[in-house]
Design a protein around this motif. Structure first.
Motif, mmCIF file in Angstrom:
data_model
loop_
_atom_site.group_PDB
_atom_site.id
_atom_site.type_symbol
_atom_site.label_atom_id
_atom_site.label_comp_id
_atom_site.label_asym_id
_atom_site.label_seq_id
_atom_site.Cartn_x
_atom_site.Cartn_y
_atom_site.Cartn_z
ATOM 1 N N UNK B 7 -44.561 13.889 -3.130
ATOM 2 C CA UNK B 7 -44.115 13.300 -4.388
ATOM 3 C C UNK B 7 -43.030 12.279 -4.037
ATOM 4 N N UNK B 8 -43.074 11.158 -4.742
ATOM 5 C CA UNK B 8 -42.148 10.060 -4.432
ATOM 6 C C UNK B 8 -40.768 10.377 -4.986
ATOM 7 N N UNK B 9 -40.028 11.171 -4.214
ATOM 8 C CA UNK B 9 -38.662 11.523 -4.590
ATOM 9 C C UNK B 9 -37.786 11.395 -3.350
ATOM 10 N N UNK B 10 -36.544 10.977 -3.548
ATOM 11 C CA UNK B 10 -35.638 10.746 -2.417
ATOM 12 C C UNK B 10 -35.497 12.000 -1.553
ATOM 13 N N UNK B 11 -35.595 13.182 -2.177
ATOM 14 C CA UNK B 11 -35.432 14.412 -1.399
ATOM 15 C C UNK B 11 -36.526 14.585 -0.342
ATOM 16 N N UNK B 12 -37.619 13.826 -0.466
ATOM 17 C CA UNK B 12 -38.691 13.904 0.537
ATOM 18 C C UNK B 12 -38.557 12.854 1.639
ATOM 19 N N UNK B 13 -37.429 12.125 1.629
ATOM 20 C CA UNK B 13 -37.244 11.061 2.624
ATOM 21 C C UNK B 13 -37.330 11.588 4.056
ATOM 22 N N UNK B 14 -36.664 12.705 4.331
ATOM 23 C CA UNK B 14 -36.673 13.234 5.701
ATOM 24 C C UNK B 14 -38.091 13.561 6.168
ATOM 25 N N UNK B 15 -38.905 14.108 5.268
ATOM 26 C CA UNK B 15 -40.288 14.442 5.635
ATOM 27 C C UNK B 15 -41.059 13.176 6.003
ATOM 28 N N UNK B 16 -40.800 12.106 5.261
ATOM 29 C CA UNK B 16 -41.511 10.852 5.506
ATOM 30 C C UNK B 16 -41.048 10.211 6.824
ATOM 31 N N UNK B 17 -39.736 10.169 7.037
ATOM 32 C CA UNK B 17 -39.248 9.552 8.289
ATOM 33 C C UNK B 17 -39.674 10.394 9.492
ATOM 34 N N UNK B 18 -39.626 11.713 9.366
ATOM 35 C CA UNK B 18 -40.084 12.576 10.469
ATOM 36 C C UNK B 18 -41.550 12.321 10.789
ATOM 37 N N UNK B 19 -42.357 12.196 9.752
ATOM 38 C CA UNK B 19 -43.795 11.957 9.937
ATOM 39 C C UNK B 19 -44.031 10.728 10.822
ATOM 40 N N UNK B 60 -46.723 9.555 -3.423
ATOM 41 C CA UNK B 60 -46.734 8.431 -2.488
ATOM 42 C C UNK B 60 -47.485 8.893 -1.248
ATOM 43 N N UNK B 61 -48.311 8.005 -0.723
ATOM 44 C CA UNK B 61 -49.028 8.313 0.509
ATOM 45 C C UNK B 61 -48.505 7.401 1.612
ATOM 46 N N UNK B 62 -48.264 7.985 2.771
ATOM 47 C CA UNK B 62 -47.818 7.199 3.923
ATOM 48 C C UNK B 62 -48.868 7.352 5.010
ATOM 49 N N UNK B 63 -49.357 6.227 5.529
ATOM 50 C CA UNK B 63 -50.323 6.244 6.625
ATOM 51 C C UNK B 63 -49.673 5.596 7.839
ATOM 52 N N UNK B 64 -49.953 6.167 8.994
ATOM 53 C CA UNK B 64 -49.304 5.658 10.202
ATOM 54 C C UNK B 64 -50.312 5.617 11.338
ATOM 55 N N UNK B 65 -50.352 4.491 12.023
ATOM 56 C CA UNK B 65 -51.300 4.332 13.119
ATOM 57 C C UNK B 65 -50.647 3.526 14.236
ATOM 58 N N UNK B 66 -50.808 3.998 15.465
ATOM 59 C CA UNK B 66 -50.309 3.245 16.620
ATOM 60 C C UNK B 66 -51.508 2.593 17.293
ATOM 61 N N UNK B 67 -51.401 1.296 17.523
ATOM 62 C CA UNK B 67 -52.511 0.534 18.110
ATOM 63 C C UNK B 67 -52.069 -0.076 19.439
ATOM 64 N N UNK B 68 -53.069 -0.313 20.303
ATOM 65 C CA UNK B 68 -52.768 -0.882 21.620
ATOM 66 C C UNK B 68 -53.006 -2.385 21.649
ATOM 67 N N UNK B 74 -48.488 0.498 12.783
ATOM 68 C CA UNK B 74 -48.773 -0.001 11.439
ATOM 69 C C UNK B 74 -48.536 1.148 10.473
ATOM 70 N N UNK B 75 -47.692 0.907 9.497
ATOM 71 C CA UNK B 75 -47.377 1.951 8.514
ATOM 72 C C UNK B 75 -47.705 1.402 7.126
ATOM 73 N N UNK B 76 -48.461 2.182 6.371
ATOM 74 C CA UNK B 76 -48.814 1.777 5.005
ATOM 75 C C UNK B 76 -48.239 2.764 3.997
ATOM 76 N N UNK B 77 -47.760 2.213 2.906
ATOM 77 C CA UNK B 77 -47.219 3.018 1.806
ATOM 78 C C UNK B 77 -48.065 2.737 0.582
ATOM 79 N N UNK B 78 -48.606 3.799 -0.016
ATOM 80 C CA UNK B 78 -49.451 3.612 -1.196
ATOM 81 C C UNK B 78 -48.911 4.420 -2.373
ATOM 82 N N UNK B 79 -48.869 3.774 -3.524
ATOM 83 C CA UNK B 79 -48.537 4.515 -4.744
ATOM 84 C C UNK B 79 -49.391 3.948 -5.868
ATOM 85 N N UNK B 80 -49.577 4.734 -6.929
ATOM 86 C CA UNK B 80 -50.338 4.186 -8.051
ATOM 87 C C UNK B 80 -49.450 4.004 -9.280
#
Lengths: 101, 135
Positions: B7-19, B60-68, B74-80
């Protein structure tokens, strides 16, 4: 995120050692402490040696502290500012809030 | 691409940065690169948490991919939430006169300055902000 602070008093001036991170999760709490100190002293020095990280939420905190000191002609000093924090201050023009010593 | 939905709330910031930061390729980067990524992730996520669904709460959805070749993340943030292109605004004014009055725009300015590419699109009812940083 974590934030520790040590306060050193020099008469009417204070020095705070910041340690850790200032981000959106702890900025309100950090703001309260810094503003409390700023309200009680003429000048405030922030020792940033161990401050690793500050986001725009932390910049807002610095701005409010600056305004509190400036209101009574006090000065906000900064020392030992590290590379990452300095980059954030420079990009945003917030270096202007501080006298670097 | 790995993803995380919170859920897009500031309290979830640590979970997102850790991810993002716990990816081995990123954990192996210089500290300054990690802190720049942390900063960009925080500024984008906090913007979504503050404005996308305001005053309601949504995901909020966060997608993360490391490319060579070259190594990059590449990090994507999606919300509706409400359609909002943060890149459409002029850059925040960093002049001395604006310093005391400014109320926003600093976060996205920091994202633009610390990342190599930032782009926005609105697709199928979703805001999609994509950031890229070379590692």
């Amino acid at each position: 995120m974590s934030m520790n602070m040590d306060l050193i008093k020099h008469g009417n001036d204070a020095e705070l050692k910041l340690d850790g991170y200032i981000d959106a999760t702890n900025a309100p709490e950090v703001e309260k402490i810094l503003l409390d100190v700023a309200s009680k002293f003429d000048n405030l020095t922030l020792d940033m040696e161990k401050l690793e990280y500050v986001s725009s939420a932390g910049l807002r905190t610095f701005k409010l502290v600056y305004m509190e000191l400036h209101r009574k002609s006090g000065v906000l000093f900064a020392k030992n500012t590290g590379k990452s924090v300095m980059e954030v201050l420079e990009v945003t023009g917030f270096t202007r809030l501080f006298k670097f010593i | 691409m790995e993803n995380l939905i919170v859920t897009a709330e500031v309290k979830n910031l640590d979970a997102v940065t850790d991810f993002v930061l716990q990816r081995p390729e990123i954990a192996a980067c210089p500290k300054n690169t990690q802190l720049q990524l942390r900063l960009a992730v925080e500024e984008v996520f906090v913007n979504i948490a503050s404005y996308a669904y305001d005053p309601a709460i949504g995901p909020a959805e966060v997608r993360c991919e490391v490319l060579d070749d070259p190594l990059r993340v590449v990090i994507q943030f999606l919300d509706h939430g409400k359609p909002f292109d943060p890149l459409a605004r002029e850059d925040a004014d960093t002049s001395e006169e604006a310093l005391m009055e400014r109320i926003g725009g600093l976060g996205i300015l920091l994202v633009k300055e610390t990342m190599d590419e930032v782009s926005y699109s609105y697709e199928e009812g979703k805001n999609i902000l994509t950031i890229l940083k070379k590692l």
